[in-house]
Design an enzyme around this catalytic site. Structure first.
Site, PDB file in Angstrom:
ATOM      1  N   ASP A  78      48.696 -10.659 -14.460  1.00 48.69           N
ATOM      2  CA  ASP A  78      47.653  -9.717 -15.047  1.00 48.69           C
ATOM      3  C   ASP A  78      46.779 -10.373 -16.049  1.00 48.69           C
ATOM      4  OD1 ASP A  78      46.763  -7.181 -16.216  1.00 48.69           O
ATOM      5  OD2 ASP A  78      48.273  -6.927 -17.639  1.00 48.69           O
ATOM      6  N   LEU A  82      51.840  -7.141 -10.520  1.00 49.23           N
ATOM      7  CA  LEU A  82      51.642  -8.122  -9.567  1.00 49.23           C
ATOM      8  C   LEU A  82      51.567  -9.534 -10.605  1.00 49.23           C
ATOM      9  CD1 LEU A  82      48.525  -6.347  -8.038  1.00 49.23           C
ATOM     10  CD2 LEU A  82      50.676  -6.742  -6.922  1.00 49.23           C
ATOM     11  N   CYS A  90      43.232  13.151   0.606  1.00 44.61           N
ATOM     12  CA  CYS A  90      43.822  13.508  -0.773  1.00 44.61           C
ATOM     13  C   CYS A  90      42.947  12.968  -1.745  1.00 44.61           C
ATOM     14  CB  CYS A  90      45.292  12.808  -0.970  1.00 44.61           C
ATOM     15  SG  CYS A  90      45.916  12.719  -2.437  1.00 44.61           S
ATOM     16  N   CYS A 123      44.705  12.493  -7.616  1.00 45.11           N
ATOM     17  CA  CYS A 123      44.482  11.627  -8.607  1.00 45.11           C
ATOM     18  C   CYS A 123      43.260  11.938  -9.584  1.00 45.11           C
ATOM     19  CB  CYS A 123      44.442  10.094  -8.475  1.00 45.11           C
ATOM     20  SG  CYS A 123      43.472   9.645  -6.958  1.00 45.11           S
ATOM     21  N   CYS A 129      38.882   6.496 -19.597  1.00 41.20           N
ATOM     22  CA  CYS A 129      40.401   6.298 -19.286  1.00 41.20           C
ATOM     23  C   CYS A 129      41.301   6.171 -20.436  1.00 41.20           C
ATOM     24  CB  CYS A 129      40.388   5.166 -18.201  1.00 41.20           C
ATOM     25  SG  CYS A 129      42.212   4.903 -17.852  1.00 41.20           S
ATOM     26  N   LYS A 180      39.036  -0.764 -29.613  1.00 39.25           N
ATOM     27  CA  LYS A 180      39.396  -1.349 -30.835  1.00 39.25           C
ATOM     28  C   LYS A 180      38.901  -0.155 -31.945  1.00 39.25           C
ATOM     29  CE  LYS A 180      39.858  -6.183 -30.087  1.00 39.25           C
ATOM     30  NZ  LYS A 180      39.635  -6.000 -28.499  1.00 39.25           N
TER      31      LYS A 180
HETATM   32  S1  SF4 Z   1      45.656   7.286  -4.730  1.00 41.95           S
HETATM   33 FE1  SF4 Z   1      44.746   9.419  -5.218  1.00 41.95          FE
HETATM   34  S2  SF4 Z   1      43.846   9.917  -3.242  1.00 41.95           S
HETATM   35 FE2  SF4 Z   1      45.135   8.148  -2.847  1.00 41.95          FE
HETATM   36  S3  SF4 Z   1      47.071   9.062  -2.167  1.00 41.95           S
HETATM   37 FE3  SF4 Z   1      47.178   8.797  -4.544  1.00 41.95          FE
HETATM   38  S4  SF4 Z   1      46.600  10.631  -5.481  1.00 41.95           S
HETATM   39 FE4  SF4 Z   1      46.078  10.685  -3.306  1.00 41.95          FE
HETATM   40  S1  SF4 Z   2      43.024   8.727 -17.948  1.00 42.33           S
HETATM   41 FE1  SF4 Z   2      43.203   6.970 -16.650  1.00 42.33          FE
HETATM   42  S2  SF4 Z   2      45.386   6.646 -16.399  1.00 42.33           S
HETATM   43 FE2  SF4 Z   2      45.042   8.692 -17.022  1.00 42.33          FE
HETATM   44  S3  SF4 Z   2      44.804   9.928 -14.784  1.00 42.33           S
HETATM   45 FE3  SF4 Z   2      42.680   9.225 -15.580  1.00 42.33          FE
HETATM   46  S4  SF4 Z   2      42.145   7.224 -14.713  1.00 42.33           S
HETATM   47 FE4  SF4 Z   2      44.513   7.589 -14.581  1.00 42.33          FE
END
Ligand code: SF4
Ligand code: SF4
Length: 354
Positions: free
Chosen positions: A140, A175, A198, A201, A221, A230
């Site tokens: 990382d 990783l 999909c 996310c 994020c 900070k």
């Molecule tokens: S990363 Fe996002 S778009 Fe890809 S499979 Fe997972 S939830 Fe679906």
């Molecule tokens: S805020 Fe960041 S960690 Fe949370 S769902 Fe959105 S991209 Fe993912």
């Protein structure tokens, strides 16, 4: 070098076997050319999506050119270590606004030390077999484009949520990389992307941090806002942070491939100090000494006490109004840190109209 030098295929197979013995679930080997990932990084940085994370822009092209970062590097051994700490009821915690949500990777001990030690042990095993060779271990680490390397080494594909996904293991893994000057045979890059149509996310992200599939504006994020940033958390984003006090897993929790994630047997990654089941008020009442002793050897240390209180104040501002919540906030109204005071005032303001 012994006869191993002549049989790099056998050595590569042994490295994968030793990786497994050292607790890594998957090991792949790739070369140093990162191709399109370099251009992607440059575009992402040019947009300013990295926010205050100047270390992302530092090191110039060394980030995408491993042989410039560590001269002599020919191959990168990329390794995956799963961290999902069993059933911690984290989805339930996320839905309870009186409780703190701590990202699953941060519930146990800090992974850097453990993984670095295991990478060192792997290098020593190689060395005891073939004699001295050039290597450097990374975990990382800022100058390494580790997700691109993992994809190229065949560990998985980079999903729309920008994380490496594996069909059998989802995305709850760390990783690590061993840069080496050994001309090992390389693995095929991961052949396909299984995100398909999909976009779960992107839809679930509380702050709408994805500007497009595969493109994250880190400045929005919650992981960035609660760990890297900070200064003050932008006011318009605070209500969206909810009860997430250190990191965010929403774009992983919703990912269908994480149905296949297996819990780790690694004791270091099991939750400590009840972090998987703590209410916000209790955590906000930790003194600095308590914070320091309870986060010793934990990734939470990265935030520091001041930012820990900042994050908790935001979560308390988002919690249902109650006497314990208001009393806990008032107890920090005179905190010496202007950052903490400002977030406490904001949180109290959220409860004022009720
Ligand atoms: S990363 Fe996002 S778009 Fe890809 S499979 Fe997972 S939830 Fe679906
Ligand atoms: S805020 Fe960041 S960690 Fe949370 S769902 Fe959105 S991209 Fe993912």
């Amino acid at each position: 070098m012994s006869s191993y030098a002549l049989d790099l295929d056998t050595l590569a197979a042994s490295i994968k076997e030793w990786g497994r013995e050292l607790g890594f679930q998957q090991t792949g080997i790739t070369g140093v050319a990162l191709g399109e990932h370099e251009a992607y990084l440059e575009r992402w940085l040019a947009e300013g999506y990295h926010g205050e994370m100047d270390y992302m822009a530092a090191h110039g092209q060394k980030r995408s050119r491993p042989d410039e970062l560590v001269p002599g590097t020919l191959r990168i051994v990329s390794l995956r270590m799963d961290y999902l700490p069993g059933d911690t009821d984290m989805a339930k915690r996320l839905a309870d606004p009186t409780h703190a949500y701590v990202s699953r990777y941060a519930l146990g001990r800090d992974y850097h030390k453990l993984i670095r030690k295991r990478l060192q042990q792997l290098a020593e095993r190689i060395q005891s077999t073939i004699g001295p060779f050039g290597y450097r271990a990374f975990v990382d680490s800022a100058p390494v484009l580790e997700k691109a390397l993992a994809e190229k080494a065949g560990l998985g594909w980079i999903g729309k949520n920008t994380l490496v996904l594996n069909r059998k293991a989802g995305s709850y893994f760390f990783l690590g990389e061993l840069f080496t000057d050994l001309p090992l045979p390389v693995d095929e890059p991961h052949p396909s992307n299984h995100c398909g149509r999909c976009s779960a996310c992107m839809a679930i992200c509380p702050t709408q941090a994805f500007v497009a599939p595969y493109v994250l504006d880190a400045r929005r994020c919650i992981s960035y806002l609660t760990i890297e940033l900070k200064g003050p958390i932008p006011e318009e984003l605070r209500p969206l942070v909810g009860n997430r006090v250190f990191g965010c897993d929403d774009c992983q929790i919703v990912c269908p491939w994480n149905r296949f994630a297996k819990p780790t047997a690694q004791p270091d990654f099991q939750p400590r100090h009840n972090l998987d089941n703590s209410d916000l008020v209790t955590l906000f009442r930790w003194t600095e000494e308590e914070f320091l002793s309870r986060t010793e050897g934990s990734p939470l240390r990265r935030a520091g006490y001041e930012r820990w209180l900042r994050n908790l104040a935001v979560a308390l501002g988002n919690a249902p109004t109650s006497i314990p919540v208001i009393e806990a906030l008032k107890a920090h109204q005179q905190h010496p840190s202007p950052l903490v005071r400002e977030h406490v005032e904001w949180a109290l303001g959220r409860h004022a109209s009720v």
